[in-house]
Scaffold this active site. Structure first.
Site, short mmCIF file in Angstrom:
data_model
loop_
_atom_site.label_atom_id
_atom_site.label_comp_id
_atom_site.label_asym_id
_atom_site.label_seq_id
_atom_site.Cartn_x
_atom_site.Cartn_y
_atom_site.Cartn_z
N LYS A 157 36.01 33.96 44.63
CA LYS A 157 37.18 34.75 43.80
C LYS A 157 38.42 34.57 44.17
O LYS A 157 39.55 34.26 43.51
CB LYS A 157 36.66 36.17 43.59
CG LYS A 157 35.25 36.23 42.81
CD LYS A 157 34.73 37.64 42.62
CE LYS A 157 33.16 37.64 42.04
NZ LYS A 157 32.60 38.95 42.18
N GLN A 168 33.12 44.60 45.04
CA GLN A 168 31.92 43.65 45.06
C GLN A 168 30.54 44.30 45.12
O GLN A 168 30.61 45.27 46.09
CB GLN A 168 32.19 42.61 46.22
CG GLN A 168 31.29 41.68 46.35
CD GLN A 168 31.18 40.41 45.04
OE1 GLN A 168 31.92 40.09 44.67
NE2 GLN A 168 29.83 40.17 44.87
N ASP A 194 35.84 43.64 35.84
CA ASP A 194 34.34 43.18 35.96
C ASP A 194 33.64 43.92 34.41
O ASP A 194 32.63 43.30 34.26
CB ASP A 194 33.63 43.87 37.12
CG ASP A 194 33.58 42.91 38.20
OD1 ASP A 194 33.84 41.65 37.89
OD2 ASP A 194 33.34 43.41 39.44
C1 BQF Z 1 27.48 27.71 41.88
C2 BQF Z 1 25.86 37.35 42.31
C3 BQF Z 1 24.04 38.23 42.51
C4 BQF Z 1 24.42 39.26 43.10
C5 BQF Z 1 25.90 39.72 43.01
C6 BQF Z 1 29.18 29.28 41.86
C7 BQF Z 1 28.87 31.74 42.46
C8 BQF Z 1 27.67 31.37 42.57
C9 BQF Z 1 27.12 30.21 42.44
C10 BQF Z 1 29.51 33.10 42.67
C11 BQF Z 1 27.29 36.46 42.06
C12 BQF Z 1 26.70 34.76 41.37
C13 BQF Z 1 28.45 36.54 42.20
C14 BQF Z 1 27.79 29.17 42.13
C15 BQF Z 1 29.55 35.73 41.82
C16 BQF Z 1 27.76 34.04 41.02
O1 BQF Z 1 28.06 26.63 42.28
O2 BQF Z 1 26.25 27.71 41.46
C17 BQF Z 1 29.75 30.62 42.21
O3 BQF Z 1 30.40 33.36 43.34
N1 BQF Z 1 28.85 34.02 41.87
C18 BQF Z 1 28.93 37.75 42.61
O4 BQF Z 1 30.04 37.97 42.62
O5 BQF Z 1 28.04 38.70 42.85
C19 BQF Z 1 26.69 38.40 42.68
C20 BQF Z 1 24.78 37.17 42.34
#
Ligand code: BQF
Length: 293
Positions: free
Chosen positions: A52, A96, A119
């Site tokens: 992010k 987060q 969010d």
């Molecule tokens: C990619 C998330 C579960 C729980 C809390 C790019 C992200 C992931 C994969 C990413 C996720 C999942 C995020 C890829 C944010 C997605 O290239 O496939 C980016 O950063 N995510 C989160 O903030 O909290 C989570 C999954």
């Protein structure tokens, strides 16, 4: 079968956002500012927050990362939320998730000023989404909508099965797909761990959105020929061949499902990058005060 390239779409949208930010700043406007609170040192959360912060740089946003150790008290966290609520320079912020067990996620979410809730987790934004009012929309479902739109995938009148009923993905995804809008206008079925006819529902689906967090859950026998498959799964599984020691595993058994699909998202590089870019879009809206104020 067409692969949905979320990484490429996300890169393009970030460039579009960056161009708009430079216009805003050139015209004397404010550079959007996203703040993020990270509690503890969970590997996944560290990666997601880093993604992010990096995306903010690419978009030309200001970003602030606020860290707490895992033993932070709920009161301390709520104080920081209130501070960010009051900080006029911060347009939007996120906490987060997940949070340590001794902290109520719901209490923290409800403490966030809904006008800065990029969010889209605050009950006011959730409620507004569900009755079709302008609001901050949860990033993952909004990113999926953007992919369906950019790939011109027909959703109107289609049978859409959402696997998973989380507040962050399943529920808002179902709300968006049933909206009187494009993409939308689908007949939506939400399946979860207690669904009796989950396999049958999937076999009849034109669109499956898998967000249950169980690696390889969706297999070829569950998928209709020509279906659209959106894989939200991002489970970290150990992989000795990777530098990091792990890889991301989707909810779909990609190799066997892909040949049956009209469209499918890969993991990584499908929905994940769109989640990040949707947060950036919400931050741009917050910077412009486009929804509230
Ligand atoms: C990619 C998330 C579960 C729980 C809390 C790019 C992200 C992931 C994969 C990413 C996720 C999942 C995020 C890829 C944010 C997605 O290239 O496939 C980016 O950063 N995510 C989160 O903030 O909290 C989570 C999954």
């Amino acid at each position: 079968m067409q692969l949905i390239d979320g990484k490429a779409v996300a890169a393009q949208i970030k460039q579009e956002i960056a161009a708009e930010v430079e216009q805003i700043v050139a015209a004397g406007g404010k550079r959007p500012h996203l703040a993020a609170i990270l509690v503890g040192h969970d590997g996944g959360s560290e990666t997601y927050v880093a993604n992010k912060v990096k995306a903010c740089e690419v978009c030309g946003f200001k970003s602030t990362l606020i860290r707490f150790e895992a033993d932070v008290t709920e009161a301390e966290l709520l104080n920081k939320v209130e501070e960010l609520n009051q900080d006029a320079d911060v347009d939007g912020f996120i906490v987060q998730l997940p949070l340590p067990k001794h902290i109520s996620e719901q209490k923290v979410i409800e403490a966030i000023d809904y006008r800065k809730d990029v969010d889209g987790f605050h009950p006011i934004n959730v409620g507004r989404l569900n009755i079709g009012l302008p609001c901050y929309v949860s990033a993952t479902p909004n990113g999926i909508l953007e992919l369906l739109s950019r790939y011109q995938i027909e959703t109107s009148g289609k049978k859409c099965v959402v696997l998973g009923r989380s507040n962050i993905v399943g529920k808002p995804m179902a709300a968006l797909m049933m909206r009187k809008a494009q993409p939308g206008d689908a007949t939506v079925t939400v399946c979860h761990s207690h669904s009796k006819d989950l396999v049958k529902e999937c076999q009849e689906a034109d669109i499956i959105i898998a967000a249950i967090g169980r690696p390889n859950f969706v297999t070829a026998d569950m998928v209709k020929e020509g279906a659209v498959i959106i894989d939200v799964g991002t489970t970290r599984v150990p992989d000795a061949t990777k530098k990091s020691g792990f890889r991301l595993n989707g909810d779909v058994k990609f190799d066997e499902v892909a040949p049956k699909c009209s469209f499918i998202t890969p993991v990584p590089g499908g929905v994940g990058p769109m989640t990040i870019v949707s947060l950036m879009k919400n931050t741009l809206l917050a910077g412009k005060k486009a929804i509230y104020d």
